[in-house]
Design a protein around this motif. Structure first.
Motif, PDB file in Angstrom:
ATOM      1  N   ILE A  17       0.841  -1.210   0.000  1.00 20.31           N
ATOM      2  CA  ILE A  17       0.000   0.000   0.000  1.00 20.31           C
ATOM      3  C   ILE A  17       0.874   1.258   0.000  1.00 20.31           C
ATOM      4  O   ILE A  17       0.628   2.205  -0.753  1.00 20.31           O
ATOM      5  CB  ILE A  17      -0.960  -0.005   1.220  1.00 20.31           C
ATOM      6  N   VAL A  18       1.926   1.262   0.836  1.00 15.64           N
ATOM      7  CA  VAL A  18       2.819   2.423   0.905  1.00 15.64           C
ATOM      8  C   VAL A  18       3.505   2.657  -0.442  1.00 15.64           C
ATOM      9  O   VAL A  18       3.573   3.791  -0.935  1.00 15.64           O
ATOM     10  CB  VAL A  18       3.864   2.238   2.041  1.00 15.64           C
ATOM     11  N   VAL A  19       4.000   1.585  -1.052  1.00 14.97           N
ATOM     12  CA  VAL A  19       4.662   1.701  -2.367  1.00 14.97           C
ATOM     13  C   VAL A  19       3.678   2.259  -3.396  1.00 14.97           C
ATOM     14  O   VAL A  19       4.000   3.158  -4.183  1.00 14.97           O
ATOM     15  CB  VAL A  19       5.219   0.328  -2.821  1.00 14.97           C
ATOM     16  N   GLN A  20       2.439   1.738  -3.356  1.00 17.97           N
ATOM     17  CA  GLN A  20       1.413   2.200  -4.284  1.00 17.97           C
ATOM     18  C   GLN A  20       1.150   3.696  -4.097  1.00 17.97           C
ATOM     19  O   GLN A  20       1.026   4.459  -5.058  1.00 17.97           O
ATOM     20  CB  GLN A  20       0.124   1.392  -4.042  1.00 17.97           C
ATOM     21  N   MET A  21       1.091   4.123  -2.818  1.00 15.78           N
ATOM     22  CA  MET A  21       0.838   5.541  -2.531  1.00 15.78           C
ATOM     23  C   MET A  21       1.972   6.430  -3.036  1.00 15.78           C
ATOM     24  O   MET A  21       1.737   7.498  -3.600  1.00 15.78           O
ATOM     25  CB  MET A  21       0.647   5.760  -1.020  1.00 15.78           C
ATOM     26  N   ILE A  22       3.224   5.957  -2.841  1.00 14.96           N
ATOM     27  CA  ILE A  22       4.381   6.731  -3.317  1.00 14.96           C
ATOM     28  C   ILE A  22       4.336   6.853  -4.841  1.00 14.96           C
ATOM     29  O   ILE A  22       4.546   7.939  -5.402  1.00 14.96           O
ATOM     30  CB  ILE A  22       5.702   6.079  -2.837  1.00 14.96           C
ATOM     31  N   LEU A  23       4.041   5.736  -5.519  1.00 17.69           N
ATOM     32  CA  LEU A  23       3.972   5.752  -6.982  1.00 17.69           C
ATOM     33  C   LEU A  23       2.871   6.703  -7.463  1.00 17.69           C
ATOM     34  O   LEU A  23       3.068   7.478  -8.401  1.00 17.69           O
ATOM     35  CB  LEU A  23       3.724   4.338  -7.524  1.00 17.69           C
ATOM     36  N   TYR A  25       1.689   9.267  -5.877  1.00 23.45           N
ATOM     37  CA  TYR A  25       2.111  10.631  -5.576  1.00 23.45           C
ATOM     38  C   TYR A  25       3.082  11.146  -6.639  1.00 23.45           C
ATOM     39  O   TYR A  25       2.922  12.237  -7.177  1.00 23.45           O
ATOM     40  CB  TYR A  25       2.770  10.659  -4.192  1.00 23.45           C
ATOM     41  N   LEU A  26       4.053  10.302  -6.989  1.00 25.91           N
ATOM     42  CA  LEU A  26       5.048  10.702  -7.990  1.00 25.91           C
ATOM     43  C   LEU A  26       4.401  10.924  -9.351  1.00 25.91           C
ATOM     44  O   LEU A  26       4.688  11.908 -10.035  1.00 25.91           O
ATOM     45  CB  LEU A  26       6.152   9.639  -8.103  1.00 25.91           C
ATOM     46  N   SER A  27       3.492  10.015  -9.750  1.00 29.73           N
ATOM     47  CA  SER A  27       2.887  10.148 -11.074  1.00 29.73           C
ATOM     48  C   SER A  27       1.952  11.348 -11.127  1.00 29.73           C
ATOM     49  O   SER A  27       1.858  12.022 -12.148  1.00 29.73           O
ATOM     50  CB  SER A  27       2.152   8.863 -11.457  1.00 29.73           C
ATOM     51  N   SER A  28       1.268  11.649 -10.007  1.00 25.77           N
ATOM     52  CA  SER A  28       0.373  12.814 -10.015  1.00 25.77           C
ATOM     53  C   SER A  28       1.179  14.107 -10.076  1.00 25.77           C
ATOM     54  O   SER A  28       0.800  15.058 -10.739  1.00 25.77           O
ATOM     55  CB  SER A  28      -0.538  12.803  -8.786  1.00 25.77           C
ATOM     56  N   ARG A  29       2.323  14.116  -9.397  1.00 21.06           N
ATOM     57  CA  ARG A  29       3.194  15.296  -9.456  1.00 21.06           C
ATOM     58  C   ARG A  29       3.686  15.530 -10.870  1.00 21.06           C
ATOM     59  O   ARG A  29       3.732  16.647 -11.347  1.00 21.06           O
ATOM     60  CB  ARG A  29       4.400  15.102  -8.541  1.00 21.06           C
ATOM     61  N   ARG A  30       4.063  14.431 -11.556  1.00 20.50           N
ATOM     62  CA  ARG A  30       4.574  14.542 -12.917  1.00 20.50           C
ATOM     63  C   ARG A  30       3.482  15.085 -13.846  1.00 20.50           C
ATOM     64  O   ARG A  30       3.725  15.950 -14.664  1.00 20.50           O
ATOM     65  CB  ARG A  30       5.055  13.171 -13.411  1.00 20.50           C
ATOM     66  N   SER A  31       2.253  14.568 -13.666  1.00 15.83           N
ATOM     67  CA  SER A  31       1.181  15.002 -14.569  1.00 15.83           C
ATOM     68  C   SER A  31       0.827  16.465 -14.327  1.00 15.83           C
ATOM     69  O   SER A  31       0.459  17.180 -15.248  1.00 15.83           O
ATOM     70  CB  SER A  31      -0.046  14.108 -14.409  1.00 15.83           C
ATOM     71  N   ILE A  32       0.968  16.932 -13.065  1.00 17.40           N
ATOM     72  CA  ILE A  32       0.674  18.336 -12.788  1.00 17.40           C
ATOM     73  C   ILE A  32       1.693  19.242 -13.487  1.00 17.40           C
ATOM     74  O   ILE A  32       1.335  20.205 -14.140  1.00 17.40           O
ATOM     75  CB  ILE A  32       0.675  18.609 -11.258  1.00 17.40           C
ATOM     76  N   THR A  33       2.985  18.897 -13.380  1.00 22.10           N
ATOM     77  CA  THR A  33       4.002  19.736 -14.019  1.00 22.10           C
ATOM     78  C   THR A  33       3.880  19.667 -15.532  1.00 22.10           C
ATOM     79  O   THR A  33       4.077  20.665 -16.210  1.00 22.10           O
ATOM     80  CB  THR A  33       5.424  19.310 -13.589  1.00 22.10           C
ATOM     81  N   GLU A  34       3.508  18.484 -16.074  1.00 19.43           N
ATOM     82  CA  GLU A  34       3.321  18.381 -17.521  1.00 19.43           C
ATOM     83  C   GLU A  34       2.166  19.254 -17.989  1.00 19.43           C
ATOM     84  O   GLU A  34       2.273  19.964 -18.982  1.00 19.43           O
ATOM     85  CB  GLU A  34       3.055  16.921 -17.917  1.00 19.43           C
ATOM     86  N   SER A  35       1.047  19.206 -17.234  1.00 21.02           N
ATOM     87  CA  SER A  35      -0.111  19.977 -17.668  1.00 21.02           C
ATOM     88  C   SER A  35       0.166  21.474 -17.557  1.00 21.02           C
ATOM     89  O   SER A  35      -0.334  22.265 -18.344  1.00 21.02           O
ATOM     90  CB  SER A  35      -1.355  19.595 -16.865  1.00 21.02           C
ATOM     91  N   LEU A  36       1.010  21.862 -16.571  1.00 25.25           N
ATOM     92  CA  LEU A  36       1.343  23.275 -16.439  1.00 25.25           C
ATOM     93  C   LEU A  36       2.173  23.757 -17.621  1.00 25.25           C
ATOM     94  O   LEU A  36       1.932  24.824 -18.160  1.00 25.25           O
ATOM     95  CB  LEU A  36       2.130  23.510 -15.143  1.00 25.25           C
ATOM     96  N   SER A  37       3.148  22.916 -18.019  1.00 20.96           N
ATOM     97  CA  SER A  37       4.021  23.341 -19.105  1.00 20.96           C
ATOM     98  C   SER A  37       3.298  23.300 -20.452  1.00 20.96           C
ATOM     99  O   SER A  37       3.675  23.984 -21.383  1.00 20.96           O
ATOM    100  CB  SER A  37       5.267  22.466 -19.158  1.00 20.96           C
ATOM    101  N   GLU A  38       2.228  22.464 -20.545  1.00 23.13           N
ATOM    102  CA  GLU A  38       1.523  22.357 -21.824  1.00 23.13           C
ATOM    103  C   GLU A  38       0.284  23.241 -21.879  1.00 23.13           C
ATOM    104  O   GLU A  38      -0.426  23.242 -22.858  1.00 23.13           O
ATOM    105  CB  GLU A  38       1.109  20.896 -22.070  1.00 23.13           C
ATOM    106  N   ARG A  39       0.028  23.980 -20.801  1.00 24.79           N
ATOM    107  CA  ARG A  39      -1.171  24.801 -20.791  1.00 24.79           C
ATOM    108  C   ARG A  39      -1.045  25.889 -21.857  1.00 24.79           C
ATOM    109  O   ARG A  39      -0.067  26.639 -21.868  1.00 24.79           O
ATOM    110  CB  ARG A  39      -1.350  25.430 -19.412  1.00 24.79           C
ATOM    111  N   PRO A  40      -2.038  25.973 -22.761  1.00 24.17           N
ATOM    112  CA  PRO A  40      -1.918  26.981 -23.810  1.00 24.17           C
ATOM    113  C   PRO A  40      -2.113  28.379 -23.255  1.00 24.17           C
ATOM    114  O   PRO A  40      -2.881  28.588 -22.318  1.00 24.17           O
ATOM    115  CB  PRO A  40      -3.050  26.613 -24.774  1.00 24.17           C
TER     116      PRO A  40
END
Ligand code: ZN
Length: 108
Positions: A17-23, A25-40
């Protein structure tokens, strides 16, 4: 003996469960920064009603097509928002292509 097994299984589940939560968290952080950089960016084109002057600027909340921006410096006519559009940020490759196009235009 049975109790030890149960504890081991519980620990394994807890680790999973802890590993799943870390993964997650990391993937959500990545998607947030990606969406910020791709925001038109939203751009607004302002045009004089007499067609002798126009410029573009960043979108400000409350802007709409047909909104009167002010008076034209050249002819005193009304400056009106003629277009609002989303501008996709250029990727580095496209930017260098644009740069080359611009350079070839100058050399012609
Ligand atoms: Zn004008």
């Amino acid at each position: 003996m049975d109790n030890n097994y149960l504890v081991l299984i519980l620990i394994a589940i807890a680790i999973a469960i802890v590993v799943q939560m870390i993964l997650n968290y990391l993937s959500s952080r990545r998607s947030i920064t990606e969406s910020l950089s791709e925001r038109p960016r939203i751009r607004v084109k302002v045009t004089c009603v007499n067609g002798d002057f126009n410029y573009e600027r960043e979108f400000i909340e409350g802007d709409f097509v047909g909104k009167i921006e002010g008076k034209c410096d050249k002819c005193g006519g009304l400056l009106i928002i003629s277009a609002i559009y989303a501008e996709k940020p250029l990727t580095p490759i496209k930017r260098s292509e644009e740069h080359l196009k611009h350079r070839s235009k100058i050399s012609q």
